[in-house]
Design a protein around this motif. Structure first.
Motif, short mmCIF file in Angstrom:
data_model
loop_
_atom_site.label_atom_id
_atom_site.label_comp_id
_atom_site.label_asym_id
_atom_site.label_seq_id
_atom_site.Cartn_x
_atom_site.Cartn_y
_atom_site.Cartn_z
N GLU A 157 0.83 -1.21 0.00
CA GLU A 157 0.00 0.00 0.00
C GLU A 157 0.86 1.25 0.00
O GLU A 157 0.60 2.21 -0.74
N GLU A 161 0.97 3.98 -3.11
CA GLU A 161 0.68 5.39 -2.81
C GLU A 161 1.84 6.28 -3.25
O GLU A 161 1.63 7.39 -3.77
N ALA A 201 -7.64 -6.60 -1.41
CA ALA A 201 -7.37 -5.20 -1.13
C ALA A 201 -7.10 -4.40 -2.41
O ALA A 201 -7.52 -3.25 -2.53
N PHE A 202 -6.40 -5.00 -3.39
CA PHE A 202 -5.94 -4.25 -4.55
C PHE A 202 -6.58 -4.68 -5.87
O PHE A 202 -6.40 -4.00 -6.88
#
Length: 257
Positions: A157, A161, A201-202
């Protein structure tokens, strides 16, 4: 030139292995590749059989004027289709901000290279320091390497980002990051669970293909050979995997003069 930064948030996840695997896949399909080693540990440099080059990436970043980077490029042990801008320990001192254009030095240096490569691969240090920022400012694509472990989600993550910040603020040609799982053992329940967690999550940001943990990788690297030239069942399995990775990350063969 397509320029692909390979990054991770921690050491030991096999980031250099993925870099060399993609270089091997591009080599196998007849492309010209430049590998830029920004990691002071120099594992990509060693894996490509480069020892004691006259100039290194430290020299290039110290003086990114025209001609410096071209003078530092050397052939790898794989032949002249895969060339290298080598790392050295002095790169540690470049991982801090050095003036207003500090994060642009690699981009400036690469802008002076002749367009003779189909693919440029940048092996970043395992952090979000100044070397990784240099790579992302120079890159058109980014691949985050992680492993199916407890801290994988948080690290991935952070890396995604970081790519987005640079992409939106200062490098509009940088595509959104992709994630690849490395050192996967599908028979281990923990690995399956972490892989599922990452994908939930992705979503499609995570590549469908996973790189399995095999001894053939370290054996080929120690021998200074591309994995596509390593004649073993595991070597052939890994070659197929990296063929699929490169097909996703570099789908079109780019020919430059």
């Amino acid at each position: 030139m397509q320029t692909l930064a390979v990054l991770s948030m921690k050491g030991g996840v096999g980031k250099t292995t993925v870099t060399l695997g993609m270089a091997s896949a591009a080599w196998q399909r007849g492309e010209r590749v430049l590998v830029i080693d920004l990691d002071p540990q120099g594992n990509a440099t060693m894996g490509l059989g480069v020892a004691n080059p006259e100039f290194t990436m430290n020299d290039v970043l110290a003086d990114p004027r025209p001609g410096i980077a071209a003078d530092a490029i050397v052939d790898s042990a794989w032949g002249n289709r895969v060339q290298v801008l080598a790392a050295d320990r002095a790169l540690e001192h470049r991982n801090t901000i050095e003036g207003p254009l500090s994060s642009q030095r690699l981009r400036i240096a690469l802008g002076n290279l002749p367009r003779q490569y189909d693919l440029v691969l940048i092996d970043c240090p395992p952090s979000l320091g100044e070397m990784t920022r240099n790579a992302l400012h120079a890159a058109t694509d980014a691949l985050v390497v992680t492993e199916p472990a407890y801290f994988a989600l948080a690290g991935a993550e952070q890396a995604v980002e970081a790519v987005d910040v640079i992409r939106l603020a200062s490098n509009p040609i940088l595509n959104p990051a992709r994630i690849v799982l490395n050192r996967v053992r599908p028979t281990v329940a923990e690995h399956r669970n972490r892989s599922t967690e990452l994908r939930e999550a992705f979503g499609p940001v995570v590549l469908d293909i996973e790189v399995p943990e095999r001894n053939a990788i370290t054996q080929a690297e120690a021998a200074g050979m591309p994995i596509h030239a390593w004649d073993s069942p595991a070597g052939k399995e890994l070659a197929t995997v990296f063929d699929q990775v490169i097909a996703i990350m570099s789908p079109k063969k780019r020919l430059w003069g």
